[in-house]
Write a protein that holds these residues in place. Structure first.
Motif, PDB file in Angstrom:
ATOM      1  N   THR A 128      47.507 -63.489  21.538  1.00  0.00           N
ATOM      2  CA  THR A 128      47.012 -64.169  22.741  1.00  0.00           C
ATOM      3  C   THR A 128      45.503 -64.010  22.872  1.00  0.00           C
ATOM      4  O   THR A 128      44.791 -64.979  23.142  1.00  0.00           O
ATOM      5  CB  THR A 128      47.711 -63.601  23.999  1.00  0.00           C
ATOM      6  OG1 THR A 128      49.119 -63.782  23.844  1.00  0.00           O
ATOM      7  CG2 THR A 128      47.232 -64.295  25.257  1.00  0.00           C
ATOM      8  N   TRP A 129      45.027 -62.772  22.684  1.00  0.00           N
ATOM      9  CA  TRP A 129      43.578 -62.538  22.773  1.00  0.00           C
ATOM     10  C   TRP A 129      42.817 -63.366  21.741  1.00  0.00           C
ATOM     11  O   TRP A 129      41.789 -63.972  22.046  1.00  0.00           O
ATOM     12  CB  TRP A 129      43.256 -61.060  22.569  1.00  0.00           C
ATOM     13  CG  TRP A 129      43.616 -60.176  23.710  1.00  0.00           C
ATOM     14  CD1 TRP A 129      44.499 -59.135  23.692  1.00  0.00           C
ATOM     15  CD2 TRP A 129      43.111 -60.238  25.047  1.00  0.00           C
ATOM     16  NE1 TRP A 129      44.571 -58.554  24.923  1.00  0.00           N
ATOM     17  CE2 TRP A 129      43.727 -59.213  25.784  1.00  0.00           C
ATOM     18  CE3 TRP A 129      42.200 -61.067  25.695  1.00  0.00           C
ATOM     19  CZ2 TRP A 129      43.460 -58.981  27.129  1.00  0.00           C
ATOM     20  CZ3 TRP A 129      41.934 -60.841  27.039  1.00  0.00           C
ATOM     21  CH2 TRP A 129      42.554 -59.815  27.743  1.00  0.00           C
ATOM     22  N   LEU A 130      43.320 -63.369  20.513  1.00  0.00           N
ATOM     23  CA  LEU A 130      42.643 -64.122  19.450  1.00  0.00           C
ATOM     24  C   LEU A 130      42.625 -65.614  19.759  1.00  0.00           C
ATOM     25  O   LEU A 130      41.626 -66.293  19.517  1.00  0.00           O
ATOM     26  CB  LEU A 130      43.301 -63.853  18.103  1.00  0.00           C
ATOM     27  CG  LEU A 130      43.049 -62.455  17.535  1.00  0.00           C
ATOM     28  CD1 LEU A 130      43.954 -62.198  16.347  1.00  0.00           C
ATOM     29  CD2 LEU A 130      41.592 -62.272  17.160  1.00  0.00           C
ATOM     30  N   THR A 131      43.730 -66.129  20.298  1.00  0.00           N
ATOM     31  CA  THR A 131      43.786 -67.544  20.667  1.00  0.00           C
ATOM     32  C   THR A 131      42.802 -67.854  21.793  1.00  0.00           C
ATOM     33  O   THR A 131      42.085 -68.858  21.736  1.00  0.00           O
ATOM     34  CB  THR A 131      45.222 -67.922  21.096  1.00  0.00           C
ATOM     35  OG1 THR A 131      46.094 -67.695  19.979  1.00  0.00           O
ATOM     36  CG2 THR A 131      45.310 -69.372  21.527  1.00  0.00           C
ATOM     37  N   LEU A 132      42.759 -67.002  22.805  1.00  0.00           N
ATOM     38  CA  LEU A 132      41.850 -67.228  23.939  1.00  0.00           C
ATOM     39  C   LEU A 132      40.380 -67.176  23.535  1.00  0.00           C
ATOM     40  O   LEU A 132      39.573 -67.978  23.988  1.00  0.00           O
ATOM     41  CB  LEU A 132      42.105 -66.184  25.038  1.00  0.00           C
ATOM     42  CG  LEU A 132      43.385 -66.351  25.836  1.00  0.00           C
ATOM     43  CD1 LEU A 132      43.606 -65.137  26.737  1.00  0.00           C
ATOM     44  CD2 LEU A 132      43.329 -67.626  26.674  1.00  0.00           C
ATOM     45  N   VAL A 133      40.048 -66.233  22.682  1.00  0.00           N
ATOM     46  CA  VAL A 133      38.641 -66.025  22.326  1.00  0.00           C
ATOM     47  C   VAL A 133      38.192 -66.943  21.196  1.00  0.00           C
ATOM     48  O   VAL A 133      37.113 -67.523  21.254  1.00  0.00           O
ATOM     49  CB  VAL A 133      38.384 -64.545  21.968  1.00  0.00           C
ATOM     50  CG1 VAL A 133      36.957 -64.332  21.489  1.00  0.00           C
ATOM     51  CG2 VAL A 133      38.680 -63.647  23.163  1.00  0.00           C
ATOM     52  N   PHE A 134      39.023 -67.086  20.160  1.00  0.00           N
ATOM     53  CA  PHE A 134      38.589 -67.814  18.963  1.00  0.00           C
ATOM     54  C   PHE A 134      39.329 -69.118  18.708  1.00  0.00           C
ATOM     55  O   PHE A 134      38.939 -69.895  17.849  1.00  0.00           O
ATOM     56  CB  PHE A 134      38.742 -66.917  17.728  1.00  0.00           C
ATOM     57  CG  PHE A 134      37.921 -65.664  17.798  1.00  0.00           C
ATOM     58  CD1 PHE A 134      36.539 -65.706  17.682  1.00  0.00           C
ATOM     59  CD2 PHE A 134      38.521 -64.434  17.985  1.00  0.00           C
ATOM     60  CE1 PHE A 134      35.791 -64.556  17.745  1.00  0.00           C
ATOM     61  CE2 PHE A 134      37.779 -63.272  18.047  1.00  0.00           C
ATOM     62  CZ  PHE A 134      36.406 -63.338  17.935  1.00  0.00           C
ATOM     63  N   GLY A 135      40.446 -69.329  19.387  1.00  0.00           N
ATOM     64  CA  GLY A 135      41.226 -70.541  19.171  1.00  0.00           C
ATOM     65  C   GLY A 135      42.528 -70.243  18.449  1.00  0.00           C
ATOM     66  O   GLY A 135      42.700 -69.175  17.858  1.00  0.00           O
ATOM     67  N   PRO A 136      43.449 -71.205  18.487  1.00  0.00           N
ATOM     68  CA  PRO A 136      44.792 -70.982  17.936  1.00  0.00           C
ATOM     69  C   PRO A 136      44.825 -70.681  16.442  1.00  0.00           C
ATOM     70  O   PRO A 136      45.743 -70.018  15.966  1.00  0.00           O
ATOM     71  CB  PRO A 136      45.544 -72.273  18.241  1.00  0.00           C
ATOM     72  CG  PRO A 136      44.588 -73.204  18.883  1.00  0.00           C
ATOM     73  CD  PRO A 136      43.298 -72.494  19.123  1.00  0.00           C
ATOM     74  N   ALA A 137      43.841 -71.129  15.709  1.00  0.00           N
ATOM     75  CA  ALA A 137      43.835 -70.886  14.257  1.00  0.00           C
ATOM     76  C   ALA A 137      43.744 -69.390  13.932  1.00  0.00           C
ATOM     77  O   ALA A 137      44.108 -68.971  12.834  1.00  0.00           O
ATOM     78  CB  ALA A 137      42.665 -71.629  13.613  1.00  0.00           C
TER      79      ALA A 137
END
Length: 129
Positions: A29-38
């Protein structure tokens, strides 16, 4: 000094652990929020690196003891052992598991140095040092 560092570790340790859990458990979730779903696919690496941070915390608390008593030899040896282990496992783990393998190398290296220092301190404590 040793009692102070033990108290500091026992006081700060749970706070550090909670912060690491707050980052590691929802890492995707954090990675998606900060950098995007990829980047959500890299959540496993974040979780592995959170363990590295826990190892660094423990190692640094013990390191402070050795520095305070002006005996840095064990710290140097811990880093040398960690370096040798990391260099030995780097190519196979990265070849096997890419970025996750690299995260494992980092975490194992920090775990080795932390373990080495903790065992050194325990041996000295058992001898009365």
């Amino acid at each position: 000094l040793r009692a102070y560092l033990e108290k500091a570790t026992l006081t700060l340790g749970p706070v550090v652990a909670l912060l690491l859990l707050a980052i590691a458990l929802p890492a995707g979730t954090w990675l998606t929020l900060v950098f995007g779903p990829a980047f959500a696919d890299y959540a496993a690496s974040v979780r592995i690196l959170a363990l590295a941070v826990a190892c660094i915390f423990l190692r640094d608390m013990v390191t402070q003891y050795f520095r305070a008593i002006q005996e840095t030899g064990p710290v140097f040896r811990a880093f040398v052992v960690s370096l040798v282990v990391s260099l030995t496992i780097m190519v196979p783990l990265i070849a096997y598991d890419g970025i996750t393998g690299a995260a494992l190398v980092i975490t194992i290296g920090h775990a080795v140095s932390a373990t080495h220092l903790i065992l050194t301190l325990r041996r000295r404590s058992a001898r009365g040092g």
